[in-house]
Scaffold this motif. Structure first.
Motif, PDB file in Angstrom:
ATOM      1  N   ILE A  35      56.815  23.348 102.569  1.00  0.00           N
ATOM      2  CA  ILE A  35      58.243  23.006 102.558  1.00  0.00           C
ATOM      3  C   ILE A  35      58.637  22.369 103.886  1.00  0.00           C
ATOM      4  O   ILE A  35      58.447  22.969 104.961  1.00  0.00           O
ATOM      5  CB  ILE A  35      59.122  24.253 102.321  1.00  0.00           C
ATOM      6  CG1 ILE A  35      58.656  25.017 101.073  1.00  0.00           C
ATOM      7  CG2 ILE A  35      60.583  23.839 102.163  1.00  0.00           C
ATOM      8  CD1 ILE A  35      59.446  26.287 100.786  1.00  0.00           C
ATOM      9  N   ASP A  36      59.168  21.157 103.803  1.00  0.00           N
ATOM     10  CA  ASP A  36      59.667  20.457 104.987  1.00  0.00           C
ATOM     11  C   ASP A  36      61.075  20.999 105.256  1.00  0.00           C
ATOM     12  O   ASP A  36      62.069  20.457 104.774  1.00  0.00           O
ATOM     13  CB  ASP A  36      59.674  18.955 104.700  1.00  0.00           C
ATOM     14  CG  ASP A  36      60.057  18.134 105.916  1.00  0.00           C
ATOM     15  OD1 ASP A  36      60.465  18.737 106.934  1.00  0.00           O
ATOM     16  OD2 ASP A  36      59.957  16.899 105.844  1.00  0.00           O
TER      17      ASP A  36
ATOM     18  N   THR B 220      56.239  10.950  92.152  1.00  0.00           N
ATOM     19  CA  THR B 220      54.879  11.065  91.637  1.00  0.00           C
ATOM     20  C   THR B 220      54.950  11.192  90.122  1.00  0.00           C
ATOM     21  O   THR B 220      56.015  11.510  89.580  1.00  0.00           O
ATOM     22  CB  THR B 220      54.169  12.319  92.192  1.00  0.00           C
ATOM     23  OG1 THR B 220      54.680  13.471  91.491  1.00  0.00           O
ATOM     24  CG2 THR B 220      54.391  12.493  93.681  1.00  0.00           C
ATOM     25  N   PRO B 221      53.818  10.983  89.432  1.00  0.00           N
ATOM     26  CA  PRO B 221      53.831  11.144  87.969  1.00  0.00           C
ATOM     27  C   PRO B 221      54.286  12.550  87.576  1.00  0.00           C
ATOM     28  O   PRO B 221      54.879  12.752  86.523  1.00  0.00           O
ATOM     29  CB  PRO B 221      52.371  10.903  87.573  1.00  0.00           C
ATOM     30  CG  PRO B 221      51.798  10.107  88.701  1.00  0.00           C
ATOM     31  CD  PRO B 221      52.525  10.523  89.947  1.00  0.00           C
ATOM     32  N   ALA B 222      54.033  13.530  88.469  1.00  0.00           N
ATOM     33  CA  ALA B 222      54.394  14.916  88.128  1.00  0.00           C
ATOM     34  C   ALA B 222      55.847  15.243  88.464  1.00  0.00           C
ATOM     35  O   ALA B 222      56.338  16.301  88.106  1.00  0.00           O
ATOM     36  CB  ALA B 222      53.466  15.873  88.872  1.00  0.00           C
ATOM     37  N   GLY B 223      56.528  14.342  89.159  1.00  0.00           N
ATOM     38  CA  GLY B 223      57.920  14.613  89.502  1.00  0.00           C
ATOM     39  C   GLY B 223      58.293  14.064  90.870  1.00  0.00           C
ATOM     40  O   GLY B 223      57.475  13.431  91.542  1.00  0.00           O
ATOM     41  N   GLU B 224      59.537  14.325  91.241  1.00  0.00           N
ATOM     42  CA  GLU B 224      60.046  13.809  92.516  1.00  0.00           C
ATOM     43  C   GLU B 224      60.049  14.907  93.569  1.00  0.00           C
ATOM     44  O   GLU B 224      60.328  16.069  93.273  1.00  0.00           O
ATOM     45  CB  GLU B 224      61.460  13.277  92.312  1.00  0.00           C
ATOM     46  CG  GLU B 224      61.504  12.100  91.340  1.00  0.00           C
ATOM     47  CD  GLU B 224      62.879  11.486  91.225  1.00  0.00           C
ATOM     48  OE1 GLU B 224      63.873  12.157  91.612  1.00  0.00           O
ATOM     49  OE2 GLU B 224      62.966  10.341  90.765  1.00  0.00           O
ATOM     50  N   ILE B 225      59.746  14.497  94.820  1.00  0.00           N
ATOM     51  CA  ILE B 225      59.709  15.439  95.931  1.00  0.00           C
ATOM     52  C   ILE B 225      60.901  15.157  96.845  1.00  0.00           C
ATOM     53  O   ILE B 225      61.124  14.003  97.242  1.00  0.00           O
ATOM     54  CB  ILE B 225      58.410  15.263  96.759  1.00  0.00           C
ATOM     55  CG1 ILE B 225      57.146  15.435  95.892  1.00  0.00           C
ATOM     56  CG2 ILE B 225      58.405  16.204  97.963  1.00  0.00           C
ATOM     57  CD1 ILE B 225      56.850  16.823  95.425  1.00  0.00           C
ATOM     58  N   THR B 226      61.656  16.193  97.170  1.00  0.00           N
ATOM     59  CA  THR B 226      62.646  16.051  98.244  1.00  0.00           C
ATOM     60  C   THR B 226      62.083  16.694  99.517  1.00  0.00           C
ATOM     61  O   THR B 226      61.786  16.006 100.485  1.00  0.00           O
ATOM     62  CB  THR B 226      64.016  16.647  97.875  1.00  0.00           C
ATOM     63  OG1 THR B 226      63.824  17.968  97.390  1.00  0.00           O
ATOM     64  CG2 THR B 226      64.715  15.829  96.833  1.00  0.00           C
TER      65      THR B 226
ATOM     66  N   ASP C  97      70.810  21.546 103.835  1.00  0.00           N
ATOM     67  CA  ASP C  97      70.750  21.431 102.381  1.00  0.00           C
ATOM     68  C   ASP C  97      69.703  20.365 102.033  1.00  0.00           C
ATOM     69  O   ASP C  97      69.412  19.481 102.846  1.00  0.00           O
ATOM     70  CB  ASP C  97      72.123  21.017 101.826  1.00  0.00           C
ATOM     71  CG  ASP C  97      73.182  22.085 102.091  1.00  0.00           C
ATOM     72  OD1 ASP C  97      72.827  23.279 102.055  1.00  0.00           O
ATOM     73  OD2 ASP C  97      74.339  21.729 102.357  1.00  0.00           O
ATOM     74  N   ALA C  98      69.188  20.448 100.802  1.00  0.00           N
ATOM     75  CA  ALA C  98      68.151  19.489 100.391  1.00  0.00           C
ATOM     76  C   ALA C  98      68.717  18.067 100.380  1.00  0.00           C
ATOM     77  O   ALA C  98      69.913  17.859 100.128  1.00  0.00           O
ATOM     78  CB  ALA C  98      67.623  19.862  99.017  1.00  0.00           C
ATOM     79  N   LEU C  99      67.847  17.091 100.650  1.00  0.00           N
ATOM     80  CA  LEU C  99      68.258  15.679 100.588  1.00  0.00           C
ATOM     81  C   LEU C  99      68.761  15.339  99.181  1.00  0.00           C
ATOM     82  O   LEU C  99      68.235  15.876  98.188  1.00  0.00           O
ATOM     83  CB  LEU C  99      67.070  14.768 100.901  1.00  0.00           C
ATOM     84  CG  LEU C  99      66.625  14.660 102.352  1.00  0.00           C
ATOM     85  CD1 LEU C  99      65.322  13.847 102.424  1.00  0.00           C
ATOM     86  CD2 LEU C  99      67.700  14.018 103.206  1.00  0.00           C
TER      87      LEU C  99
END
Ligand SMILES: O=C(O)c1cccc(C(=O)CC[C@H]2O[C@@H](n3cnc4c(=O)[nH]cnc43)[C@H](O)[C@@H]2O)c1
Length: 252
Positions: A96-97, A121-127, A112-114
């Protein structure tokens, strides 16, 4: 020497030392050491501390050849709130960043998260949360628990936070634990996970606790103990990983 199948990252030479000691046929060049760990060809890369050094060095390697697996290891600050003691090993279930985000309404709270992803990615988005491969993490944690670590040291699975500011107050450590349930903080895992996701290479973070996250007492840090337990756990994990059919990828 066959192509290194596993790339092992440690931020600093002192963290790399107990791993390099366990490599047979070691060949050092610059910030890299290649050789065999057990029966597996590996490369240990020591890019320097922090996410920028890590991302730069890892990208440079990935642009030439993709390893079968990347392991980030070394030391970190364990969270007493999660039951982690100095010398214990933590295998990340998530990187976790924790400092990437939007300033909260009531500073100095945790961000708070961006509102947008930093990677798709094909598996989903990373915040700011990079999920680990739980099967790999589980294998690593079991291997660590059965490995000959220093007496009294154990192994746990849980989130590892990545920071650019080392936590130095108990207040901040408690806030990070309350928000993310961290078992450990260090500096490089999220950056390495990001690069690995980008290139589609499996990634795992395995660290030993050199200190407890919170009020800073540098005299109480034990980097050699943490790095040694991490190295022992990495070796035990590689021995298990090598038994898996997909580890060979048709090349061994
Ligand atoms: O802080 C110091 O005074 C210090 C002095 C000499 C060496 C070091 C290191 O080698 C640590 C670098 C490495 O350790 C990770 N780390 C360890 N504990 C923590 C922590 O509580 N919070 C964040 N990072 C930690 C980190 O990944 C560094 O790359 C330190």
């Amino acid at each position: 020497m066959p192509d290194p199948r596993i790339l092992i990252l440690t931020a600093t030479p002192v963290e790399a030392a107990p791993l390099v000691d366990r490599i047979s046929g070691a060949n050092a060049a610059g910030n890299r050491v290649t050789g065999m760990l057990g029966g597996t060809p590996v490369r240990v890369l020591v890019p320097g501390p922090g996410p920028v050094n890590t991302a730069m060095a890892l990208t440079a390697v990935m642009e030439k050849t993709l390893p079968a697996l990347v392991l980030q290891t070394g030391c970190g600050g364990g969270f007493a709130q999660a039951g982690i003691n100095k010398g214990d090993v933590v295998v990340a279930t998530e990187m976790i960043d924790v400092q990437s985000g939007v300033e909260p309404a009531t500073p100095p709270d945790i961000v708070d998260a961006l509102p947008f992803p930093v990677l798709k990615t094909p598996a989903g988005e990373i915040t700011n949360r990079y999920p680990a491969d739980i099967r790999l993490a589980d294998t690593a944690c079991r291997a660590a628990r059965n490995a000959p670590m220093a007496t009294g040291c154990g192994a746990a699975m849980g989130p590892i936070g990545s920071v650019v500011t080392i936590t130095a107050t108990d207040l901040r450590a408690q806030a990070l634990f309350d928000r993310f349930g961290l078992c450990m903080e260090a500096m490089e895992g999220a950056a390495a996970a990001h690069v690995c996701l980008h290139y589609g290479v499996p990634f795992l973070e395995i660290r030993g606790a050199s200190n407890i996250a919170g009020r800073r007492d540098r005299a109480d840090w034990d980097i050699p103990l943490a790095a040694t337990n991490a190295a022992i756990s990495v070796c035990a994990f590689i021995a298990e990983w090598t038994k898996r059919p997909e580890a060979c990828d048709g090349k061994c």
